[in-house]
Design a protein around this motif. Structure first.
Motif, PDB file in Angstrom:
ATOM      1  N   GLY A 247      30.193  16.839   0.934  1.00  0.00           N
ATOM      2  CA  GLY A 247      29.660  16.994  -0.419  1.00  0.00           C
ATOM      3  C   GLY A 247      28.504  17.957  -0.545  1.00  0.00           C
ATOM      4  N   GLY A 248      28.073  18.568   0.494  1.00  0.00           N
ATOM      5  CA  GLY A 248      27.033  19.593   0.424  1.00  0.00           C
ATOM      6  C   GLY A 248      25.641  19.058   0.172  1.00  0.00           C
ATOM      7  N   SER A 249      25.277  17.956   0.816  1.00  0.00           N
ATOM      8  CA  SER A 249      23.936  17.388   0.650  1.00  0.00           C
ATOM      9  C   SER A 249      22.892  18.388   1.132  1.00  0.00           C
ATOM     10  CB  SER A 249      23.822  16.089   1.460  1.00  0.00           C
ATOM     11  OG  SER A 249      22.487  15.645   1.479  1.00  0.00           O
ATOM     12  N   PRO A 250      21.817  18.602   0.349  1.00  0.00           N
ATOM     13  CA  PRO A 250      20.788  19.559   0.757  1.00  0.00           C
ATOM     14  C   PRO A 250      20.051  19.144   2.035  1.00  0.00           C
ATOM     15  CG  PRO A 250      20.235  18.554  -1.366  1.00  0.00           C
ATOM     16  CD  PRO A 250      21.550  18.042  -0.972  1.00  0.00           C
ATOM     17  N   VAL A 251      20.110  17.872   2.390  1.00  0.00           N
ATOM     18  CA  VAL A 251      19.437  17.403   3.599  1.00  0.00           C
ATOM     19  C   VAL A 251      20.080  18.004   4.855  1.00  0.00           C
ATOM     20  CG1 VAL A 251      18.925  15.346   4.986  1.00  0.00           C
ATOM     21  CG2 VAL A 251      18.751  15.253   2.496  1.00  0.00           C
ATOM     22  N   PHE A 252      21.406  18.238   4.782  1.00  0.00           N
ATOM     23  CA  PHE A 252      22.135  18.728   5.955  1.00  0.00           C
ATOM     24  C   PHE A 252      22.482  20.212   5.882  1.00  0.00           C
ATOM     25  CE2 PHE A 252      23.105  14.166   5.741  1.00  0.00           C
ATOM     26  CZ  PHE A 252      22.614  13.799   6.964  1.00  0.00           C
ATOM     27  N   GLU A 253      21.892  20.931   4.970  1.00  0.00           N
ATOM     28  CA  GLU A 253      22.163  22.362   4.835  1.00  0.00           C
ATOM     29  C   GLU A 253      21.652  23.108   6.074  1.00  0.00           C
ATOM     30  OE1 GLU A 253      21.606  25.802   1.431  1.00  0.00           O
ATOM     31  OE2 GLU A 253      20.622  23.882   1.192  1.00  0.00           O
TER      32      GLU A 253
ATOM     33  N   GLY B 222      19.627  25.375   8.389  1.00  0.00           N
ATOM     34  CA  GLY B 222      18.216  25.739   8.349  1.00  0.00           C
ATOM     35  C   GLY B 222      17.295  24.552   8.158  1.00  0.00           C
ATOM     36  N   THR B 223      17.837  23.386   7.840  1.00  0.00           N
ATOM     37  CA  THR B 223      16.982  22.206   7.703  1.00  0.00           C
ATOM     38  C   THR B 223      16.632  21.660   9.084  1.00  0.00           C
ATOM     39  OG1 THR B 223      18.899  20.750   7.543  1.00  0.00           O
ATOM     40  CG2 THR B 223      17.981  21.583   5.461  1.00  0.00           C
ATOM     41  N   LEU B 224      15.722  20.706   9.107  1.00  0.00           N
ATOM     42  CA  LEU B 224      15.262  20.140  10.366  1.00  0.00           C
ATOM     43  C   LEU B 224      16.403  19.485  11.142  1.00  0.00           C
ATOM     44  CD1 LEU B 224      12.885  19.553  12.219  1.00  0.00           C
ATOM     45  CD2 LEU B 224      12.481  17.472  10.925  1.00  0.00           C
TER      46      LEU B 224
ATOM     47  N   HIS C  59      19.587  20.156  11.037  1.00  0.00           N
ATOM     48  CA  HIS C  59      20.484  21.198  11.540  1.00  0.00           C
ATOM     49  C   HIS C  59      19.880  21.860  12.775  1.00  0.00           C
ATOM     50  CE1 HIS C  59      21.574  25.540  11.681  1.00  0.00           C
ATOM     51  NE2 HIS C  59      22.792  25.024  11.681  1.00  0.00           N
ATOM     52  N   THR C  60      18.620  22.227  12.697  1.00  0.00           N
ATOM     53  CA  THR C  60      17.957  22.909  13.807  1.00  0.00           C
ATOM     54  C   THR C  60      17.874  21.995  15.032  1.00  0.00           C
ATOM     55  OG1 THR C  60      16.669  24.167  12.220  1.00  0.00           O
ATOM     56  CG2 THR C  60      15.859  24.140  14.481  1.00  0.00           C
ATOM     57  N   PHE C  61      17.537  20.737  14.823  1.00  0.00           N
ATOM     58  CA  PHE C  61      17.444  19.793  15.934  1.00  0.00           C
ATOM     59  C   PHE C  61      18.823  19.548  16.548  1.00  0.00           C
ATOM     60  CE2 PHE C  61      16.986  15.424  17.675  1.00  0.00           C
ATOM     61  CZ  PHE C  61      16.072  15.735  18.664  1.00  0.00           C
ATOM     62  N   SER C  62      19.841  19.439  15.726  1.00  0.00           N
ATOM     63  CA  SER C  62      21.201  19.243  16.237  1.00  0.00           C
ATOM     64  C   SER C  62      21.659  20.465  17.032  1.00  0.00           C
ATOM     65  CB  SER C  62      22.174  18.978  15.090  1.00  0.00           C
ATOM     66  OG  SER C  62      21.826  17.797  14.425  1.00  0.00           O
ATOM     67  N   PHE C  63      21.317  21.652  16.560  1.00  0.00           N
ATOM     68  CA  PHE C  63      21.655  22.870  17.300  1.00  0.00           C
ATOM     69  C   PHE C  63      20.962  22.872  18.655  1.00  0.00           C
ATOM     70  CE2 PHE C  63      20.632  27.196  18.603  1.00  0.00           C
ATOM     71  CZ  PHE C  63      21.908  27.700  18.746  1.00  0.00           C
ATOM     72  N   PHE C  64      19.690  22.514  18.664  1.00  0.00           N
ATOM     73  CA  PHE C  64      18.932  22.461  19.908  1.00  0.00           C
ATOM     74  C   PHE C  64      19.573  21.490  20.895  1.00  0.00           C
ATOM     75  CE2 PHE C  64      15.745  20.040  22.310  1.00  0.00           C
ATOM     76  CZ  PHE C  64      15.282  21.032  23.154  1.00  0.00           C
TER      77      PHE C  64
END
Length: 155
Positions: free
Chosen positions: A100-106, A108-110, A112-117
């Motif tokens: 659904g495109g929640s802005p929390v998971f967009e 560049g968010t924290l 997303h960045t932590f999951s990428f790390f």
């Protein structure tokens, strides 16, 4: 744009590191005949041991194998950074749109960045674990063992 320069210098550092390793392998190979002469002079090795045979065994035992394995992992992760980022972000974006495109998971968010790390570190640790397993599985004998086996085979 700054990220491109950082990545470019990272690639240059990996290339310089590779050149240094090649130089260390060459030094090891060049030192083997000198070591053979000194071991023959001291009586530790018989005169029948050939230079080519000793050099091959010495390079296998005393070459910078550990550094080469670490370099291979570092070079793979450096070159793989961009494709891994693209794949991760594509998968992340797909799941983000499906939920659904929640802005929390967009992107560049924290989160997303932590999951990428965490994903990138997991991949790096997995690759290092595989490399270390291979390193210790294929470990050649040390110099003392080589000298002992050469002494026995040429006696």
């Amino acid at each position: 744009m700054t990220g491109m320069f950082v990545y470019f210098f990272l690639v240059l550092a990996v290339i310089a590191w590779g050149a240094h390793l090649v130089w260390r392998w060459k030094q090891t190979k060049d030192f083997a005949p000198e070591l053979l002469k000194s071991r023959k002079a001291s009586g530790e090795l018989p005169e029948t041991v050939g230079e080519a045979e000793f050099t091959d065994l010495y390079v296998r035992a005393e070459g910078p194998r550990a550094g080469t394995y670490i370099y291979a992992c570092g070079a793979f992760m450096t070159v793989g950074l961009a494709p891994l980022s693209a794949v991760f972000n594509t998968v992340w974006d797909t799941f983000w749109k499906l939920t659904g495109g929640s802005p929390v998971f967009e992107q560049g968010t924290l989160i997303h960045t932590f999951s990428f790390f965490l994903t990138f570190m997991g991949i790096a640790i997995g690759i290092l674990a595989l490399a270390l397993h291979r390193y210790y599985t294929l470990m050649p004998p040390n110099l003392k063992q080589i000298i002992r086996s050469l002494k026995e085979s040429h006696a």
